[in-house]
Design an enzyme around this catalytic site. Structure first.
Site, PDB file in Angstrom:
ATOM      1  N   HIS A 634       5.488   9.991  -0.619  1.00 54.35           N
ATOM      2  CA  HIS A 634       4.817   8.797  -0.072  1.00 54.35           C
ATOM      3  C   HIS A 634       3.368   9.129   0.279  1.00 54.35           C
ATOM      4  CE1 HIS A 634       9.090   7.613   0.536  1.00 54.35           C
ATOM      5  NE2 HIS A 634       8.615   6.408   0.212  1.00 54.35           N
ATOM      6  N   HIS A 638       1.363   7.683  -4.879  1.00 53.65           N
ATOM      7  CA  HIS A 638       2.420   6.669  -4.885  1.00 53.65           C
ATOM      8  C   HIS A 638       1.818   5.277  -4.655  1.00 53.65           C
ATOM      9  CE1 HIS A 638       5.969   4.343  -3.894  1.00 53.65           C
ATOM     10  NE2 HIS A 638       5.541   4.172  -2.649  1.00 53.65           N
ATOM     11  N   HIS A 674       0.612  -0.002   1.776  1.00 56.27           N
ATOM     12  CA  HIS A 674       1.975  -0.204   2.267  1.00 56.27           C
ATOM     13  C   HIS A 674       2.623   1.062   2.811  1.00 56.27           C
ATOM     14  CE1 HIS A 674       3.302   1.590  -1.522  1.00 56.27           C
ATOM     15  NE2 HIS A 674       4.531   1.647  -1.003  1.00 56.27           N
ATOM     16  N   ASP A 675       2.095   2.258   2.529  1.00 55.46           N
ATOM     17  CA  ASP A 675       2.654   3.498   3.072  1.00 55.46           C
ATOM     18  C   ASP A 675       1.595   4.334   3.787  1.00 55.46           C
ATOM     19  OD1 ASP A 675       5.398   3.422   2.613  1.00 55.46           O
ATOM     20  OD2 ASP A 675       5.183   4.016   0.519  1.00 55.46           O
ATOM     21  N   ASP A 785       7.146  -1.276  -5.574  1.00 56.31           N
ATOM     22  CA  ASP A 785       7.399  -0.085  -4.768  1.00 56.31           C
ATOM     23  C   ASP A 785       8.413   0.832  -5.451  1.00 56.31           C
ATOM     24  OD1 ASP A 785       7.171   1.614  -2.606  1.00 56.31           O
ATOM     25  OD2 ASP A 785       8.577   0.510  -1.346  1.00 56.31           O
TER      26      ASP A 785
END
Length: 885
Positions: A634, A638, A674-675, A785
């Site tokens: 992550h 990614h 998002h991460d 994702d």
């Protein structure tokens, strides 16, 4: 009087002559009804049924009537009096009557529904009445405002509409009472006091009636105060005769007699009736009072007042027969006196109970007000304590009040406050004397004892307490008489002490004061503790703001980096093969991934449509990359791969015209963010370890953190890529951005997955509907994702190893920190189950999702096809593992 403890009586007796005489009832009540009147006036019948005289246009002489005659007539025509006042009296007259004669607010006519809060209240209850003229001028009836000690209240102490009549029948005059026989007289006098619930008014009535019963010249009534060995007698109403007015006693200082001292004290202690025919022959009588006042005390009758439990609650005393100077009180006087006082005992107890109830209501209001301050006055500690001190001084009617707070060690006072000044000692210094703090009357020995032991002290006479230091009193001229000191505590922790000095009426602090002060100190402890916590929170927030400022500075890219990137040539997406669903990021360096990201934004024309400034986009992209941690999976690559997949979906013709530019922008930004700041552990691990993130977010822990981190970067200088949007657009983008990032939590995905798949399968997806579009965007985020599982087998196998490595690292942490065996997914010892778990993951999560997107857009079908190919490869590995075992 008869007691050496009553020196103040010499000053008080001079007021007993001021009175309003009672008038006799002559037989002329309605004689004017039969008189003849000339043509210039007429007699009409009022609505109350009484004859009312109305003058004509010419002047007519007013009939000459004696004041006594008018008063007697009005006594028997109360309805007419009320009607006349309603029609003719001005507002000023009515208010003056209320104030001066206590028709409603005074103690003389107190009733269960209209009594004031009690004789011990420091401030009378006031009400503001509005006349009919007020109603006419405004068009509405102004509401009645009730206040208790200056504080608004909904408690109506004088709601006369429930049980009591508007005006009570008048008291009979002395002449009228003398016409009654003994039984009728006693009954009339009992009825006179039956409904009076004000202690002062009731005592005054009792003494006036006693004066009539035994024909006494002066009467006094002493009530028992205190408990046990601390009992004493107190008289607020004394030297009463039949012509006395109750209002003159409202401002008088009560007389206090020690228990067992003098004639009154002896009667209270022994319960004996004392009938002394010659006061000067009794050694208990104090002759000095007669010398000072010039009044000659001849005979005294002193009778105890007992309740139903035969406990002495007071003593009534009468002095001198009125008719004959040589007469003294007889046995018959004793019997009548004692019989009447039996009924009076009931009335006194009822009045005292009512007074206590009213006082409790008032005290509860003060405690509620203090609770309001606790929750509303969340400012600084000095402001909070000053508000408390104001309430305390008013509630307990004391001359001085102070609060002393302990330092962190709990041994010395570090902060002190009082009602006159505020002294605050900082840097952990201690307060040992008044000069160091600016606070007077510290009484350090007493307050330190209370703060260290948690024991309340009620010192009735400080001169008898060895802990009291009179030095400051000598220096300032202030006279400390009594001290009530209570500990301030919360959660069994002592915070300091609070002390009250000297009651304003000169009395001592009673057991009721102790009980209230104890409850009050609890509220004070909560208030101070909350205020300190509020200060700590404010400091923590300030520290957090500074920390965020520092972090944002070091976590964001510099403007020089952004300028350098902005002038570089950016290849097209085709050159980077970004439009290929089988794209492999390993062909690009880290810096090329940044340039490829800019290429996608430019190709979607976000930089040319006025959505964002290009240099700001460069700096923001560099900052986003910088805020990904170096974990196995992550990480920034990614996020870049997820954004590349989203870019491809947005390029599909089925989606190109379906979503707005703002939706596309929010989705692409969400993929990159998002991460953010992922730690290589999942939500379950955060909750199990009770991390700081889990305390902040109880659900979707990491996803909330990713979004907050994204907002922090956007708020950093030079990183707000949405800065050129209109306010409404900005709000809309942020809302969609939050929803998209939270949608990557698989726990939320499973809640809506079935609905999405059914809509697609049944072709019922109305993508122009706002709810369906929101659902679609959430599913797009999940598809992007997890898109690594749809890559060619070589890429998918490599990514699976990265994911597994990160999971195993979390499993190791669970063993080390939680001392538990991790699940097979996180267990390094169960690595052989990876192919089997991959097949299960494809079947339970991925297959239906990508099949649905393939149905929406045929250009996305390669994703589903490669997913099925990869499933076969994982299935083969599973079979090999089974054969090997």
């Amino acid at each position: 009087m008869n007691n050496s403890a009553l020196p103040i009586l010499t000053k008080e007796r001079s007021f007993s002559a001021s009175s309003i005489p009672y008038h006799s009832n002559d037989n002329n009540n309605n004689n004017n009804n039969n008189k003849n009147h000339d043509d210039q006036s007429q007699i009409v019948i009022d609505s109350c049924g009484d004859d009312v005289f109305h003058p004509g246009s010419s002047t007519r002489p007013v009939p000459e009537l004696e004041g006594d005659d008018v008063e007697v007539w009005l006594d028997h025509h109360q309805d007419f009096l009320q009607s006349y006042l309603n029609r003719k009296a001005s507002k000023a007259i009515l208010e003056d009557l209320i104030k001066q004669n206590h028709i409603l607010s005074g103690p003389q006519d107190a009733t269960p529904d209209c009594s004031p809060c009690g004789s011990s209240c420091s401030t009378p209850i006031q009400r503001f009445y509005h006349t009919d003229s007020d109603r006419k001028s405004t068009g509405t009836l102004n509401k009645i405002v009730t206040t208790v000690d200056g504080q608004p209240t909904f408690i109506n102490y004088r709601d006369r509409s429930r049980t009591m009549p508007t005006l009570r029948p008048p008291r009979k005059t002395r002449k009228e009472l003398m016409l009654l026989n003994e039984k009728e007289l006693l009954l009339e006098l009992v009825k006179d006091i039956a409904n009076d619930l004000d202690v002062t008014s009731l005592c005054h009535k009792i003494l006036q009636n006693v004066s009539i019963l035994v024909n006494a010249d002066r009467c006094s009534l002493f009530l028992v105060r205190g408990r046990g060995n601390d009992r004493y007698l107190e008289a607020k109403v004394f030297d009463v005769n039949c012509d006395s007015r109750v209002d003159i006693f409202e401002k008088r200082t009560p007389i206090r007699v020690p228990w067992g001292s003098g004639i009154v004290g002896y009667t209270a202690k022994t319960g004996e009736i004392l009938n002394i025919s010659d006061a000067y022959k009794d050694p208990r009588f104090n002759k000095d009072i007669d010398v000072e006042t010039g009044y000659r005390t001849r005979s005294i009758l002193c009778v105890p007042i007992a309740n139903c439990y035969n406990e002495i609650i007071g003593v009534a005393q009468v002095i001198n027969k009125m008719n004959n100077r040589e007469d003294h009180f007889t046995k018959r006087d004793e019997q009548i006196f004692q019989t009447y006082l039996t009924f009076c005992a009931i009335g006194i107890q009822n009045a005292e109970l009512f007074e206590k109830n009213a006082m409790e209501m008032r005290r509860n209001q003060v405690l509620l007000e203090l609770a309001r301050i606790i929750f509303e006055e969340q400012s600084t500690l000095p402001n909070m304590v000053q508000q408390i001190l104001i309430q305390t001084k008013s509630l307990f009617a004391c001359e001085y009040c102070s609060v002393l707070l302990l330092n962190s060690t709990g041994k010395e006072f570090s902060q002190t406050f009082d009602t006159e000044s505020t002294g605050i000692v900082t840097n952990g210094d201690s307060v040992n004397d008044s000069s160091s703090s600016g606070i007077r009357h510290l009484n350090i020995n007493i307050t330190r004892y209370v703060a260290s032991t948690g024991e309340m002290l009620n010192i009735r006479d400080v001169s008898t307490d060895e802990r009291f230091d009179p030095t400051e009193d000598i220096e300032t001229g202030f006279k400390t008489k009594t001290i009530l000191c209570a500990p301030i505590r919360t959660n069994q922790r002592l915070l300091g002490a609070m002390q009250l000095i000297n009651k304003t009426n000169g009395s001592c602090f009673e057991i009721e004061d102790e009980n209230l002060f104890e409850a009050f100190a609890i509220y004070v402890g909560i208030a101070i503790y909350n205020s300190k916590m509020y200060d700590d929170v404010c400091k923590a927030m300030a520290k957090q703001a500074v920390a965020l400022e520092v972090l944002s500075y070091h976590a964001t890219a510099s403007s020089n980096e952004a300028v350098s990137l902005a002038v570089e040539a950016i290849p097209s997406p085709v050159q980077y093969q970004l439009n290929d669903l089988s794209f492999d990021d390993m062909t690009l360096s880290d810096y090329d991934t940044v340039k490829a990201t800019l290429s996608m934004f430019r190709d979607l024309q976000f930089t040319t449509k006025g959505c964002m400034d290009y240099q700001t986009l460069c700096r923001w992209t560099l900052s986003i990359k910088k805020n990904y941690r170096n974990v196995a999976y992550h990480n920034w690559r990614h996020a870049f791969n997820v954004a590349q997949t989203m870019y491809n979906i947005l390029q599909a013709k089925e989606f190109a015209g379906l979503l707005s530019d703002l939706e596309k922008l929010s989705l692409l930004v969400a993929c990159l963010c998002h991460d953010l700041d992922h730690r290589g552990t999942n939500n379950a691990f955060q909750l199990k370890t009770q991390s700081a993130l889990a305390s902040l977010y109880s659900t979707s822990t990491m996803e909330h953190h990713h979004f907050d981190h994204c907002i922090m970067i956007l708020n950093s200088e030079g990183n707000n890529i949405f800065g050129q949007l209109a306010p409404s657009q900005y709000s809309s983008v942020i809302k969609m951005l939050e929803h998209a990032i939270l949608a990557t939590d698989l726990a939320l995905h499973f809640r809506h997955r079935k609905e999405f798949i059914q809509k697609v399968a049944n072709d019922k997806g109305n993508w122009s509907d706002q709810n369906d579009r929101t659902l679609l965007r959430a599913m797009m985020m999940t598809a992007c994702d997890l898109a690594a599982i749809t890559k060619p087998w070589e890429v998918e196998q490599r990514v699976a190893e990265l994911v597994t490595s990160e999971y195993f690292d979390q499993g190791d942490l669970e063993r080390e920190q939680l001392h538990v065996t991790p699940s097979d997914l996180m267990n390094r010892d169960r690595k052989d189950r990876l192919p089997e778990m991959q097949v299960d993951f494809i079947d339970s999560v991925c297959s239906e999702l990508y099949k649905a997107f393939a149905e929406i857009s045929p250009s996305l079908k390669p994703m589903y096809d490669r997913l099925m190919d990869n499933r076969q490869e994982w299935n083969k590995l599973t079979s090999h593992n089974i054969q090997d075992n």
